[in-house]
Design a protein around this motif. Sequence first.
Motif, PDB file in Angstrom:
ATOM      1  N   ARG A 254      -6.121  26.262  -8.006  1.00 33.07           N
ATOM      2  CA  ARG A 254      -5.355  27.277  -8.726  1.00 33.07           C
ATOM      3  C   ARG A 254      -6.121  27.887  -9.903  1.00 33.07           C
ATOM      4  O   ARG A 254      -6.122  29.111 -10.082  1.00 33.07           O
ATOM      5  CB  ARG A 254      -4.072  26.626  -9.276  1.00 33.07           C
ATOM      6  N   ALA A 255      -6.788  27.025 -10.684  1.00 30.96           N
ATOM      7  CA  ALA A 255      -7.450  27.512 -11.900  1.00 30.96           C
ATOM      8  C   ALA A 255      -8.601  28.465 -11.577  1.00 30.96           C
ATOM      9  O   ALA A 255      -8.985  29.292 -12.401  1.00 30.96           O
ATOM     10  CB  ALA A 255      -7.963  26.322 -12.725  1.00 30.96           C
ATOM     11  N   VAL A 256      -9.158  28.339 -10.361  1.00 28.25           N
ATOM     12  CA  VAL A 256     -10.301  29.180  -9.994  1.00 28.25           C
ATOM     13  C   VAL A 256      -9.846  30.580  -9.559  1.00 28.25           C
ATOM     14  O   VAL A 256     -10.494  31.578  -9.859  1.00 28.25           O
ATOM     15  CB  VAL A 256     -11.119  28.508  -8.858  1.00 28.25           C
ATOM     16  N   VAL A 257      -8.733  30.653  -8.853  1.00 25.43           N
ATOM     17  CA  VAL A 257      -8.359  31.923  -8.207  1.00 25.43           C
ATOM     18  C   VAL A 257      -7.008  32.501  -8.633  1.00 25.43           C
ATOM     19  O   VAL A 257      -6.684  33.635  -8.267  1.00 25.43           O
ATOM     20  CB  VAL A 257      -8.357  31.764  -6.662  1.00 25.43           C
ATOM     21  N   GLY A 258      -6.218  31.724  -9.390  1.00 23.95           N
ATOM     22  CA  GLY A 258      -4.843  32.159  -9.678  1.00 23.95           C
ATOM     23  C   GLY A 258      -4.744  33.493 -10.397  1.00 23.95           C
ATOM     24  O   GLY A 258      -4.018  34.403  -9.979  1.00 23.95           O
ATOM     25  N   GLN A 259      -5.503  33.612 -11.495  1.00 22.18           N
ATOM     26  CA  GLN A 259      -5.307  34.777 -12.355  1.00 22.18           C
ATOM     27  C   GLN A 259      -5.927  36.066 -11.821  1.00 22.18           C
ATOM     28  O   GLN A 259      -5.636  37.152 -12.314  1.00 22.18           O
ATOM     29  CB  GLN A 259      -5.840  34.507 -13.776  1.00 22.18           C
ATOM     30  N   MET A 260      -6.788  35.979 -10.813  1.00 19.74           N
ATOM     31  CA  MET A 260      -7.407  37.216 -10.310  1.00 19.74           C
ATOM     32  C   MET A 260      -6.434  38.046  -9.466  1.00 19.74           C
ATOM     33  O   MET A 260      -6.669  39.223  -9.218  1.00 19.74           O
ATOM     34  CB  MET A 260      -8.628  36.889  -9.437  1.00 19.74           C
ATOM     35  N   GLY A 261      -5.324  37.426  -9.000  1.00 28.81           N
ATOM     36  CA  GLY A 261      -4.526  38.082  -7.970  1.00 28.81           C
ATOM     37  C   GLY A 261      -3.196  38.639  -8.434  1.00 28.81           C
ATOM     38  O   GLY A 261      -2.556  38.096  -9.323  1.00 28.81           O
ATOM     39  N   SER A 262      -2.805  39.763  -7.831  1.00 23.92           N
ATOM     40  CA  SER A 262      -1.447  40.296  -8.007  1.00 23.92           C
ATOM     41  C   SER A 262      -0.937  40.702  -6.639  1.00 23.92           C
ATOM     42  O   SER A 262      -1.696  41.238  -5.826  1.00 23.92           O
ATOM     43  CB  SER A 262      -1.445  41.549  -8.894  1.00 23.92           C
ATOM     44  N   LEU A 263       0.340  40.467  -6.410  1.00 20.88           N
ATOM     45  CA  LEU A 263       0.958  41.040  -5.217  1.00 20.88           C
ATOM     46  C   LEU A 263       1.479  42.414  -5.630  1.00 20.88           C
ATOM     47  O   LEU A 263       2.273  42.527  -6.569  1.00 20.88           O
ATOM     48  CB  LEU A 263       2.107  40.165  -4.704  1.00 20.88           C
ATOM     49  N   ILE A 264       0.987  43.438  -4.960  1.00 21.68           N
ATOM     50  CA  ILE A 264       1.418  44.805  -5.275  1.00 21.68           C
ATOM     51  C   ILE A 264       2.473  45.205  -4.243  1.00 21.68           C
ATOM     52  O   ILE A 264       2.232  45.161  -3.031  1.00 21.68           O
ATOM     53  CB  ILE A 264       0.232  45.801  -5.215  1.00 21.68           C
ATOM     54  N   THR A 265       3.630  45.568  -4.743  1.00 21.71           N
ATOM     55  CA  THR A 265       4.739  45.873  -3.861  1.00 21.71           C
ATOM     56  C   THR A 265       5.438  47.140  -4.365  1.00 21.71           C
ATOM     57  O   THR A 265       5.320  47.498  -5.536  1.00 21.71           O
ATOM     58  CB  THR A 265       5.693  44.655  -3.773  1.00 21.71           C
ATOM     59  N   ARG A 266       6.126  47.824  -3.468  1.00 17.48           N
ATOM     60  CA  ARG A 266       6.708  49.120  -3.820  1.00 17.48           C
ATOM     61  C   ARG A 266       8.225  49.035  -3.874  1.00 17.48           C
ATOM     62  O   ARG A 266       8.835  48.325  -3.067  1.00 17.48           O
ATOM     63  CB  ARG A 266       6.277  50.153  -2.762  1.00 17.48           C
ATOM     64  N   ILE A 267       8.812  49.733  -4.825  1.00 14.07           N
ATOM     65  CA  ILE A 267      10.276  49.744  -4.912  1.00 14.07           C
ATOM     66  C   ILE A 267      10.838  50.637  -3.801  1.00 14.07           C
ATOM     67  O   ILE A 267      10.426  51.795  -3.647  1.00 14.07           O
ATOM     68  CB  ILE A 267      10.755  50.256  -6.288  1.00 14.07           C
ATOM     69  N   LEU A 268      11.751  50.037  -3.030  1.00 21.85           N
ATOM     70  CA  LEU A 268      12.412  50.802  -1.963  1.00 21.85           C
ATOM     71  C   LEU A 268      13.685  51.454  -2.482  1.00 21.85           C
ATOM     72  O   LEU A 268      13.963  52.616  -2.227  1.00 21.85           O
ATOM     73  CB  LEU A 268      12.755  49.871  -0.799  1.00 21.85           C
ATOM     74  N   TYR A 269      14.463  50.656  -3.208  1.00 24.13           N
ATOM     75  CA  TYR A 269      15.766  51.147  -3.684  1.00 24.13           C
ATOM     76  C   TYR A 269      16.061  50.577  -5.056  1.00 24.13           C
ATOM     77  O   TYR A 269      15.686  49.441  -5.358  1.00 24.13           O
ATOM     78  CB  TYR A 269      16.888  50.703  -2.728  1.00 24.13           C
ATOM     79  N   VAL A 270      16.730  51.359  -5.868  1.00 21.78           N
ATOM     80  CA  VAL A 270      17.299  50.837  -7.111  1.00 21.78           C
ATOM     81  C   VAL A 270      18.805  50.869  -6.899  1.00 21.78           C
ATOM     82  O   VAL A 270      19.392  51.931  -6.670  1.00 21.78           O
ATOM     83  CB  VAL A 270      16.890  51.685  -8.328  1.00 21.78           C
ATOM     84  N   LYS A 271      19.398  49.690  -6.916  1.00 19.65           N
ATOM     85  CA  LYS A 271      20.808  49.591  -6.504  1.00 19.65           C
ATOM     86  C   LYS A 271      21.625  49.053  -7.650  1.00 19.65           C
ATOM     87  O   LYS A 271      21.252  48.039  -8.264  1.00 19.65           O
ATOM     88  CB  LYS A 271      20.864  48.668  -5.285  1.00 19.65           C
ATOM     89  N   ASN A 272      22.739  49.714  -7.925  1.00 17.64           N
ATOM     90  CA  ASN A 272      23.615  49.283  -9.001  1.00 17.64           C
ATOM     91  C   ASN A 272      24.919  48.765  -8.413  1.00 17.64           C
ATOM     92  O   ASN A 272      25.623  49.502  -7.737  1.00 17.64           O
ATOM     93  CB  ASN A 272      23.867  50.469  -9.929  1.00 17.64           C
ATOM     94  N   THR A 273      25.228  47.493  -8.654  1.00 23.28           N
ATOM     95  CA  THR A 273      26.435  46.914  -8.026  1.00 23.28           C
ATOM     96  C   THR A 273      27.583  46.767  -9.012  1.00 23.28           C
ATOM     97  O   THR A 273      28.530  46.054  -8.752  1.00 23.28           O
ATOM     98  CB  THR A 273      26.136  45.521  -7.451  1.00 23.28           C
TER      99      THR A 273
END
Length: 381
Positions: A268-287
Amino acid sequence: MTNFPTDKFQGIETPFYYYDKKVLLATLDTIKAELAERPNYHLHYAIKANANLEVLKEIQKAGFGVDAVSGGEIQQALKAGFEAQKIVYAGVGKNDWEINLGLDAGIFCFNVESLEELRIINELAEKKQKTAKVCFRINPNVGAHTHANITTGLMENKFGIAMEDMELAIREAKELSNIEFIGLHFHIGSQILEMDDFAALANRVNELQDRLESQGIKVKNINVGGGLGIAYNDPDGKPVPDFKKYFDTYAQNLKLREGQQVHFELGRAVVGQMGSLITRILYVKNTHHKQFAIVDGGMSDLIRPALYDAHHKIQNISSMEAEETYDVVGPICESSDVFGKNEKLPKCHRGDLIALRSAGAYGEIMACQYNCRKLPKAYLM
Ligand SMILES: *Cc1c(COP(=O)(O)O)cnc(C)c1O
């Protein structure tokens, strides 16, 4: 705040893993500098944290070895160009084909977790007229201040050989024709930030070594495993873990005998901080109760929040508007498919990119196809 190369993200299908090469190289350089001062310390990168080939090639170039926990990981390490002589192999359930693979490749050592396994390795090595080098993985009964699912060094855990059986195992190894006993192995858990836990392990190793020494048993190699944690709450402030403090803790606490080599298995200490999961917002939903930002990445892409109650820092990298409060959730049909609750984020819109930070370790490699989803791709850049 990290400046993401959003121009390079154009046209890449989301969700995907972005690996920041600068952070990876800075991390590897820091470890190299620490180890340069201590020639008897060796790093075996725990490949289970991230087995991406491009990432592995950088780690191999830095001169480190590999800690594998399966035959598939040994194959991946060889494919990335690691020398077999720099591969160590642990695991409570090594299959015969995996042991044979290790023998054929000529790995540095098997970290053996039971007497039953030791006898099978001897049998398989005998058939090939080879000698298997082994370390015994000892369960040191040392706790770690971390999530219960990632402690490994307590008596209740399945890993390793009990301390009471250490001499028995070593004696048996010396009698077996195709086994060479070369050391002891330990690993107490993961995401450990309190150096006292590593100091406790070092002190346990000292006790065990005294015990062996009084019986005239010499140990060439001490492998203390991995487990150093990262700052999930501060990826920008602490992109590189405090390796100096970590290695110093062992240097100050672990008493070495002449010529002894010390092995570390950090993942973990070697590779953890280099990464991000990039994801896109599909919907903004208000309940009426809550406002949800529903993203296209889910627990199938990054399972740590669902599996370990982990929290990855969440950023909206597309919006600079005033902050609002959101639950950030994935598309998967499970209530645990939640990345964050009550997150303050710049106002979210359909199409905005969200970064889940510190996702370089136990991210991509744990992705699965639940809900018949595609596996996320990864880009080192
Ligand atoms: C998982 C594992 C490691 C690495 O743990 P990190 O917390 O990623 O450093 C090291 N050694 C063994 C035997 C492991 O199973």
